[in-house]
Design a protein around this motif. Sequence first.
Motif, PDB file in Angstrom:
ATOM      1  N   GLU A  62      36.967  51.621  21.675  1.00  0.00           N
ATOM      2  CA  GLU A  62      37.962  51.590  20.643  1.00  0.00           C
ATOM      3  C   GLU A  62      39.065  50.682  20.916  1.00  0.00           C
ATOM      4  OE1 GLU A  62      40.814  54.942  18.474  1.00  0.00           O
ATOM      5  OE2 GLU A  62      39.728  55.428  20.322  1.00  0.00           O
ATOM      6  N   ASP A  63      39.223  50.610  22.408  1.00  0.00           N
ATOM      7  CA  ASP A  63      40.444  49.437  22.691  1.00  0.00           C
ATOM      8  C   ASP A  63      39.829  47.898  22.249  1.00  0.00           C
ATOM      9  OD1 ASP A  63      41.921  51.409  23.743  1.00  0.00           O
ATOM     10  OD2 ASP A  63      41.327  51.156  25.885  1.00  0.00           O
ATOM     11  N   SER A  64      38.633  47.733  22.590  1.00  0.00           N
ATOM     12  CA  SER A  64      38.064  46.324  22.448  1.00  0.00           C
ATOM     13  C   SER A  64      38.133  46.029  20.815  1.00  0.00           C
ATOM     14  CB  SER A  64      36.700  46.124  22.920  1.00  0.00           C
ATOM     15  OG  SER A  64      36.709  46.387  24.347  1.00  0.00           O
ATOM     16  N   VAL A  65      37.762  46.964  20.194  1.00  0.00           N
ATOM     17  CA  VAL A  65      37.622  46.721  18.734  1.00  0.00           C
ATOM     18  C   VAL A  65      39.102  46.771  17.906  1.00  0.00           C
ATOM     19  CG1 VAL A  65      36.914  47.685  16.340  1.00  0.00           C
ATOM     20  CG2 VAL A  65      35.189  47.724  18.446  1.00  0.00           C
ATOM     21  N   THR A  66      39.795  47.635  18.518  1.00  0.00           N
ATOM     22  CA  THR A  66      41.408  47.690  18.002  1.00  0.00           C
ATOM     23  C   THR A  66      42.021  46.205  18.359  1.00  0.00           C
ATOM     24  OG1 THR A  66      41.395  50.020  18.283  1.00  0.00           O
ATOM     25  CG2 THR A  66      43.374  48.708  17.912  1.00  0.00           C
ATOM     26  N   GLY A  67      41.631  45.732  19.702  1.00  0.00           N
ATOM     27  CA  GLY A  67      42.235  44.617  19.798  1.00  0.00           C
ATOM     28  C   GLY A  67      41.912  43.310  19.113  1.00  0.00           C
ATOM     29  N   MET A  68      40.650  43.299  18.831  1.00  0.00           N
ATOM     30  CA  MET A  68      39.969  42.228  17.907  1.00  0.00           C
ATOM     31  C   MET A  68      40.480  42.479  16.433  1.00  0.00           C
ATOM     32  SD  MET A  68      38.157  40.608  19.567  1.00  0.00           S
ATOM     33  CE  MET A  68      37.544  40.373  21.061  1.00  0.00           C
ATOM     34  N   LEU A  69      40.735  43.696  15.887  1.00  0.00           N
ATOM     35  CA  LEU A  69      41.392  44.023  14.636  1.00  0.00           C
ATOM     36  C   LEU A  69      42.823  43.412  14.652  1.00  0.00           C
ATOM     37  CD1 LEU A  69      39.542  47.429  13.706  1.00  0.00           C
ATOM     38  CD2 LEU A  69      38.970  44.927  13.024  1.00  0.00           C
ATOM     39  N   LEU A  70      43.445  43.977  15.526  1.00  0.00           N
ATOM     40  CA  LEU A  70      44.873  43.404  15.456  1.00  0.00           C
ATOM     41  C   LEU A  70      44.807  41.923  15.742  1.00  0.00           C
ATOM     42  CD1 LEU A  70      46.478  46.293  18.038  1.00  0.00           C
ATOM     43  CD2 LEU A  70      46.942  45.747  15.448  1.00  0.00           C
ATOM     44  N   ALA A  71      43.812  41.192  16.221  1.00  0.00           N
ATOM     45  CA  ALA A  71      44.043  39.790  16.272  1.00  0.00           C
ATOM     46  C   ALA A  71      43.489  39.114  14.849  1.00  0.00           C
ATOM     47  CB  ALA A  71      43.083  39.269  17.311  1.00  0.00           C
ATOM     48  N   GLY A  72      43.185  39.927  14.062  1.00  0.00           N
ATOM     49  CA  GLY A  72      42.950  39.631  12.816  1.00  0.00           C
ATOM     50  C   GLY A  72      41.467  39.368  12.260  1.00  0.00           C
ATOM     51  N   ILE A  73      40.628  39.933  12.821  1.00  0.00           N
ATOM     52  CA  ILE A  73      39.074  39.856  12.708  1.00  0.00           C
ATOM     53  C   ILE A  73      38.592  40.764  11.529  1.00  0.00           C
ATOM     54  CG2 ILE A  73      38.558  38.607  14.985  1.00  0.00           C
ATOM     55  CD1 ILE A  73      36.531  41.318  15.097  1.00  0.00           C
ATOM     56  N   GLY A  74      39.227  41.634  11.473  1.00  0.00           N
ATOM     57  CA  GLY A  74      38.852  42.779  10.389  1.00  0.00           C
ATOM     58  C   GLY A  74      38.300  42.362   9.321  1.00  0.00           C
ATOM     59  N   HIS A  75      37.293  42.513   8.781  1.00  0.00           N
ATOM     60  CA  HIS A  75      36.757  42.301   7.126  1.00  0.00           C
ATOM     61  C   HIS A  75      36.005  43.311   6.574  1.00  0.00           C
ATOM     62  CE1 HIS A  75      34.482  40.280   4.272  1.00  0.00           C
ATOM     63  NE2 HIS A  75      35.714  39.449   4.051  1.00  0.00           N
ATOM     64  N   VAL A  76      36.451  44.067   5.738  1.00  0.00           N
ATOM     65  CA  VAL A  76      35.633  44.959   4.997  1.00  0.00           C
ATOM     66  C   VAL A  76      35.253  44.523   3.564  1.00  0.00           C
ATOM     67  CG1 VAL A  76      35.593  47.615   4.000  1.00  0.00           C
ATOM     68  CG2 VAL A  76      36.691  46.665   6.149  1.00  0.00           C
ATOM     69  N   GLU A  77      33.990  44.425   2.919  1.00  0.00           N
ATOM     70  CA  GLU A  77      33.985  43.975   1.518  1.00  0.00           C
ATOM     71  C   GLU A  77      32.569  44.946   1.218  1.00  0.00           C
ATOM     72  OE1 GLU A  77      32.060  39.976  -0.005  1.00  0.00           O
ATOM     73  OE2 GLU A  77      34.164  39.794   0.877  1.00  0.00           O
ATOM     74  N   HIS A  78      32.881  45.494  -0.119  1.00  0.00           N
ATOM     75  CA  HIS A  78      31.837  46.396  -0.623  1.00  0.00           C
ATOM     76  C   HIS A  78      31.405  47.295   0.585  1.00  0.00           C
ATOM     77  CE1 HIS A  78      31.457  43.484  -3.687  1.00  0.00           C
ATOM     78  NE2 HIS A  78      30.902  42.537  -2.847  1.00  0.00           N
ATOM     79  N   GLN A  79      32.572  47.867   1.025  1.00  0.00           N
ATOM     80  CA  GLN A  79      32.277  48.898   2.148  1.00  0.00           C
ATOM     81  C   GLN A  79      31.539  48.558   3.270  1.00  0.00           C
ATOM     82  OE1 GLN A  79      31.065  52.421  -0.017  1.00  0.00           O
ATOM     83  NE2 GLN A  79      33.270  52.941  -0.978  1.00  0.00           N
ATOM     84  N   LYS A  80      31.267  47.364   3.474  1.00  0.00           N
ATOM     85  CA  LYS A  80      30.625  46.647   4.777  1.00  0.00           C
ATOM     86  C   LYS A  80      31.627  46.048   5.690  1.00  0.00           C
ATOM     87  CE  LYS A  80      26.963  44.362   4.282  1.00  0.00           C
ATOM     88  NZ  LYS A  80      25.820  43.299   3.894  1.00  0.00           N
ATOM     89  N   LYS A  81      31.619  46.772   7.038  1.00  0.00           N
ATOM     90  CA  LYS A  81      32.609  46.417   7.780  1.00  0.00           C
ATOM     91  C   LYS A  81      32.094  45.326   8.780  1.00  0.00           C
ATOM     92  CE  LYS A  81      33.108  50.796   8.942  1.00  0.00           C
ATOM     93  NZ  LYS A  81      33.691  51.813   9.462  1.00  0.00           N
TER      94      LYS A  81
END
Length: 118
Positions: free
Chosen positions: A18-37
């Motif tokens: 959770e910490d690693s993914v949250t850090g990456m998401l806060l850095a702006g890498i998150g992408h969700v398209e057609h319910q695919k993360k």
Amino acid sequence: MATTSFKDRNLLAVIGDEDSVTGMLLAGIGHVEHQKKNFLIVDSKTQVSTIEAAFQEFTERKDIAILLINQHVAEKIRPTVDKYQQAFPALLEIPSKDHPYDPSKDSVLKRVQKLFGD
């Protein structure tokens, strides 16, 4: 478009705690398209089959350039990680807050050492 060039690969994906993914998401890498993360949060309840499925999906997607995976998570699917040899997406094993990096377990580093005969 019949073929996919590396120019179409513009996303990072991450499989980790959770910490690693949250850090990456806060850095702006998150992408969700057609319910695919492009990320999977792994905790103690996450089944190995779920990690395997995410790894397969992310390595087969044509829009991902780099797949980051916590090394302790990669250990859970080590045979699959060790078999992966594609250039894209590039696979990088990263440490986490609770699990320091161990170069002796890194599949990419082992392959490079084998190439150079170390």
